[in-house]
Design a protein around this motif. Sequence first.
Motif, PDB file in Angstrom:
ATOM      1  N   ALA A 105       0.728  -1.709   4.257  1.00 37.21           N
ATOM      2  CA  ALA A 105       1.986  -2.364   3.869  1.00 37.21           C
ATOM      3  C   ALA A 105       2.299  -2.106   2.399  1.00 37.21           C
ATOM      4  CB  ALA A 105       1.896  -3.861   4.139  1.00 37.21           C
ATOM      5  N   ARG A 106       1.265  -2.154   1.563  1.00 36.34           N
ATOM      6  CA  ARG A 106       1.480  -1.890   0.135  1.00 36.34           C
ATOM      7  C   ARG A 106       2.013  -0.476  -0.086  1.00 36.34           C
ATOM      8  NH1 ARG A 106      -0.778   0.402  -4.209  1.00 36.34           N
ATOM      9  NH2 ARG A 106      -2.526   1.279  -3.022  1.00 36.34           N
ATOM     10  N   LEU A 107       1.392   0.491   0.573  1.00 38.98           N
ATOM     11  CA  LEU A 107       1.819   1.882   0.419  1.00 38.98           C
ATOM     12  C   LEU A 107       3.200   2.121   1.039  1.00 38.98           C
ATOM     13  CD1 LEU A 107      -1.560   3.690   1.158  1.00 38.98           C
ATOM     14  CD2 LEU A 107      -0.429   3.400  -1.067  1.00 38.98           C
ATOM     15  N   ALA A 108       3.487   1.428   2.134  1.00 40.18           N
ATOM     16  CA  ALA A 108       4.811   1.556   2.752  1.00 40.18           C
ATOM     17  C   ALA A 108       5.887   1.050   1.801  1.00 40.18           C
ATOM     18  CB  ALA A 108       4.855   0.790   4.065  1.00 40.18           C
ATOM     19  N   ALA A 109       5.606  -0.032   1.091  1.00 37.41           N
ATOM     20  CA  ALA A 109       6.568  -0.558   0.120  1.00 37.41           C
ATOM     21  C   ALA A 109       6.803   0.446  -1.000  1.00 37.41           C
ATOM     22  CB  ALA A 109       6.068  -1.883  -0.451  1.00 37.41           C
ATOM     23  N   ARG A 110       5.804   1.230  -1.292  1.00 36.55           N
ATOM     24  CA  ARG A 110       5.959   2.254  -2.335  1.00 36.55           C
ATOM     25  C   ARG A 110       6.723   3.469  -1.823  1.00 36.55           C
ATOM     26  NH1 ARG A 110       0.567   4.832  -4.796  1.00 36.55           N
ATOM     27  NH2 ARG A 110       0.372   2.708  -5.632  1.00 36.55           N
ATOM     28  N   ASN A 111       6.455   3.858  -0.571  1.00 35.80           N
ATOM     29  CA  ASN A 111       6.902   5.175  -0.106  1.00 35.80           C
ATOM     30  C   ASN A 111       8.050   5.180   0.898  1.00 35.80           C
ATOM     31  OD1 ASN A 111       4.782   6.375  -1.600  1.00 35.80           O
ATOM     32  ND2 ASN A 111       3.329   5.990   0.067  1.00 35.80           N
ATOM     33  N   ALA A 112       8.342   4.045   1.539  1.00 38.00           N
ATOM     34  CA  ALA A 112       9.310   4.049   2.646  1.00 38.00           C
ATOM     35  C   ALA A 112      10.701   4.462   2.179  1.00 38.00           C
ATOM     36  CB  ALA A 112       9.358   2.678   3.296  1.00 38.00           C
ATOM     37  N   ASP A 113      11.362   5.274   3.007  1.00 43.02           N
ATOM     38  CA  ASP A 113      12.751   5.645   2.743  1.00 43.02           C
ATOM     39  C   ASP A 113      13.676   4.878   3.673  1.00 43.02           C
ATOM     40  OD1 ASP A 113      12.388   6.834   5.220  1.00 43.02           O
ATOM     41  OD2 ASP A 113      12.364   8.885   4.436  1.00 43.02           O
ATOM     42  N   ILE A 150       4.514   1.123  10.195  1.00 44.89           N
ATOM     43  CA  ILE A 150       4.121   0.747   8.835  1.00 44.89           C
ATOM     44  C   ILE A 150       3.050   1.709   8.330  1.00 44.89           C
ATOM     45  CG2 ILE A 150       2.908  -0.988   7.451  1.00 44.89           C
ATOM     46  CD1 ILE A 150       5.697  -1.877   7.959  1.00 44.89           C
ATOM     47  N   ILE A 151       2.070   1.994   9.167  1.00 40.27           N
ATOM     48  CA  ILE A 151       0.984   2.893   8.785  1.00 40.27           C
ATOM     49  C   ILE A 151       1.516   4.306   8.558  1.00 40.27           C
ATOM     50  CG2 ILE A 151      -1.126   3.997   9.645  1.00 40.27           C
ATOM     51  CD1 ILE A 151      -1.700   1.228  11.011  1.00 40.27           C
ATOM     52  N   GLU A 152       2.455   4.723   9.388  1.00 40.58           N
ATOM     53  CA  GLU A 152       3.073   6.037   9.209  1.00 40.58           C
ATOM     54  C   GLU A 152       3.803   6.117   7.867  1.00 40.58           C
ATOM     55  OE1 GLU A 152       6.961   8.302  10.986  1.00 40.58           O
ATOM     56  OE2 GLU A 152       5.641   7.321  12.443  1.00 40.58           O
ATOM     57  N   LEU A 153       4.538   5.062   7.528  1.00 38.68           N
ATOM     58  CA  LEU A 153       5.291   5.045   6.282  1.00 38.68           C
ATOM     59  C   LEU A 153       4.390   4.983   5.061  1.00 38.68           C
ATOM     60  CD1 LEU A 153       8.197   2.606   7.263  1.00 38.68           C
ATOM     61  CD2 LEU A 153       8.262   5.108   7.128  1.00 38.68           C
ATOM     62  N   ALA A 154       3.158   4.520   5.256  1.00 38.29           N
ATOM     63  CA  ALA A 154       2.209   4.468   4.137  1.00 38.29           C
ATOM     64  C   ALA A 154       1.904   5.869   3.625  1.00 38.29           C
ATOM     65  CB  ALA A 154       0.931   3.761   4.567  1.00 38.29           C
ATOM     66  N   GLY A 155       1.904   6.846   4.528  1.00 30.93           N
ATOM     67  CA  GLY A 155       1.715   8.226   4.115  1.00 30.93           C
ATOM     68  C   GLY A 155       0.293   8.591   3.732  1.00 30.93           C
ATOM     69  N   ILE A 193       9.638  -6.434   6.125  1.00 30.73           N
ATOM     70  CA  ILE A 193      10.627  -5.384   5.884  1.00 30.73           C
ATOM     71  C   ILE A 193      11.384  -5.657   4.585  1.00 30.73           C
ATOM     72  CG2 ILE A 193      12.769  -4.327   6.715  1.00 30.73           C
ATOM     73  CD1 ILE A 193      11.765  -4.789   9.567  1.00 30.73           C
ATOM     74  N   ALA A 194      11.716  -6.918   4.340  1.00 34.47           N
ATOM     75  CA  ALA A 194      12.434  -7.270   3.113  1.00 34.47           C
ATOM     76  C   ALA A 194      11.619  -6.890   1.880  1.00 34.47           C
ATOM     77  CB  ALA A 194      12.757  -8.761   3.102  1.00 34.47           C
ATOM     78  N   ALA A 195      10.317  -7.114   1.917  1.00 31.48           N
ATOM     79  CA  ALA A 195       9.457  -6.743   0.791  1.00 31.48           C
ATOM     80  C   ALA A 195       9.397  -5.232   0.625  1.00 31.48           C
ATOM     81  CB  ALA A 195       8.063  -7.316   0.997  1.00 31.48           C
ATOM     82  N   ILE A 196       9.389  -4.506   1.745  1.00 33.29           N
ATOM     83  CA  ILE A 196       9.363  -3.046   1.690  1.00 33.29           C
ATOM     84  C   ILE A 196      10.674  -2.514   1.110  1.00 33.29           C
ATOM     85  CG2 ILE A 196       9.305  -0.960   3.123  1.00 33.29           C
ATOM     86  CD1 ILE A 196       7.324  -2.445   4.951  1.00 33.29           C
ATOM     87  N   VAL A 197      11.783  -3.104   1.523  1.00 36.01           N
ATOM     88  CA  VAL A 197      13.099  -2.707   0.985  1.00 36.01           C
ATOM     89  C   VAL A 197      13.126  -2.866  -0.528  1.00 36.01           C
ATOM     90  CG1 VAL A 197      15.536  -3.323   0.903  1.00 36.01           C
ATOM     91  CG2 VAL A 197      14.376  -3.169   3.112  1.00 36.01           C
ATOM     92  N   GLU A 198      12.512  -3.933  -1.027  1.00 42.86           N
ATOM     93  CA  GLU A 198      12.492  -4.213  -2.477  1.00 42.86           C
ATOM     94  C   GLU A 198      11.394  -3.420  -3.196  1.00 42.86           C
ATOM     95  OE1 GLU A 198      14.613  -6.108  -4.161  1.00 42.86           O
ATOM     96  OE2 GLU A 198      15.740  -6.416  -2.285  1.00 42.86           O
ATOM     97  N   HIS A 199      10.633  -2.643  -2.444  1.00 47.11           N
ATOM     98  CA  HIS A 199       9.506  -1.885  -3.001  1.00 47.11           C
ATOM     99  C   HIS A 199       8.532  -2.803  -3.743  1.00 47.11           C
ATOM    100  CE1 HIS A 199      11.410   1.866  -1.867  1.00 47.11           C
ATOM    101  NE2 HIS A 199      12.520   1.475  -2.478  1.00 47.11           N
ATOM    102  N   ASP A 200       8.373  -3.995  -3.197  1.00 47.25           N
ATOM    103  CA  ASP A 200       7.471  -4.984  -3.789  1.00 47.25           C
ATOM    104  C   ASP A 200       6.098  -4.832  -3.122  1.00 47.25           C
ATOM    105  OD1 ASP A 200       6.068  -7.227  -4.652  1.00 47.25           O
ATOM    106  OD2 ASP A 200       7.837  -8.532  -4.606  1.00 47.25           O
ATOM    107  N   GLU A 201       5.248  -4.032  -3.725  1.00 45.25           N
ATOM    108  CA  GLU A 201       3.975  -3.691  -3.114  1.00 45.25           C
ATOM    109  C   GLU A 201       3.061  -4.902  -2.939  1.00 45.25           C
ATOM    110  OE1 GLU A 201       2.028  -0.263  -4.851  1.00 45.25           O
ATOM    111  OE2 GLU A 201       3.965   0.533  -5.505  1.00 45.25           O
ATOM    112  N   GLU A 202       2.972  -5.733  -3.965  1.00 44.27           N
ATOM    113  CA  GLU A 202       2.088  -6.892  -3.888  1.00 44.27           C
ATOM    114  C   GLU A 202       2.571  -7.893  -2.839  1.00 44.27           C
ATOM    115  OE1 GLU A 202      -0.854  -7.259  -5.374  1.00 44.27           O
ATOM    116  OE2 GLU A 202      -0.512  -5.194  -6.043  1.00 44.27           O
ATOM    117  N   ARG A 203       3.884  -8.096  -2.782  1.00 42.09           N
ATOM    118  CA  ARG A 203       4.448  -9.014  -1.797  1.00 42.09           C
ATOM    119  C   ARG A 203       4.211  -8.500  -0.374  1.00 42.09           C
ATOM    120  NH1 ARG A 203       5.572 -14.022  -0.142  1.00 42.09           N
ATOM    121  NH2 ARG A 203       7.559 -14.230   0.948  1.00 42.09           N
ATOM    122  N   ALA A 204       4.432  -7.219  -0.170  1.00 44.56           N
ATOM    123  CA  ALA A 204       4.228  -6.632   1.153  1.00 44.56           C
ATOM    124  C   ALA A 204       2.775  -6.767   1.583  1.00 44.56           C
ATOM    125  CB  ALA A 204       4.647  -5.162   1.145  1.00 44.56           C
ATOM    126  N   MET A 205       1.865  -6.519   0.659  1.00 50.50           N
ATOM    127  CA  MET A 205       0.438  -6.623   0.975  1.00 50.50           C
ATOM    128  C   MET A 205       0.071  -8.058   1.336  1.00 50.50           C
ATOM    129  SD  MET A 205      -2.822  -5.224  -1.233  1.00 50.50           S
ATOM    130  CE  MET A 205      -2.354  -6.158  -2.706  1.00 50.50           C
TER     131      MET A 205
END
Length: 225
Positions: A105-113, A150-155, A193-205
Amino acid sequence: MLSTGLPQGAVPKLERPGPLRERVYEALLELITTRALQPGQHLVESELAGHLGVSRQPVREALQRLNTEGWVDLRPAQGAFVHEPTQEEADQLLSVRMLLEAEAARLAARNADSDGIDALDEIVAQGLTAVAKDDVDAAVALNAAFHTKIIELAGNTVLAELAAQVDRRVRWYYTPVARLRGGQSWAEHRDLIAAIVEHDEERAMQLMREHTEHTRQSYHRRAKA
């Protein structure tokens, strides 16, 4: 209804071409994962062979492999039974899942498009529809699809490989609590999803940790009940 607990016609006959042994193994593993074959249920080779349209030999080989992997217990003079997981086993598996998916989830928040986020939104919409229809099978499949995305988006390839090793067991534990978790699980997905949209890695984790912990607690509550 046979003693294996499968309705007539519920399992498709396996096609002969290809690695039959592997096909039988995959079919039985799927039936166990989805709990069409329940923990503790007696597995009769001849009946399973009849369901799958094969001889007893590939069924016997598949049961031996499933025993090695911990899905089936082979008891002397009694036969094969679907493994009944202990509370400790559940804790160990779900704890590992929490570690893997929190990092995903943390990596997805960083990398998701935007395409990835749209895909998550679509899965959640379908999941809520499944819950509204009380379609547990669909809800379980869509829940797995959400976490896989989510795991796919983590990359992270190594993370994806490790998560794939526990995916089926996670489904096995989640299936009996899917109805109990209901819409709340999908509300938690939306927050994630909202945390991922905001690229908030700590929140997503943190949200993923809480989400997986809720599933663990639900599993134990059901077991105690």
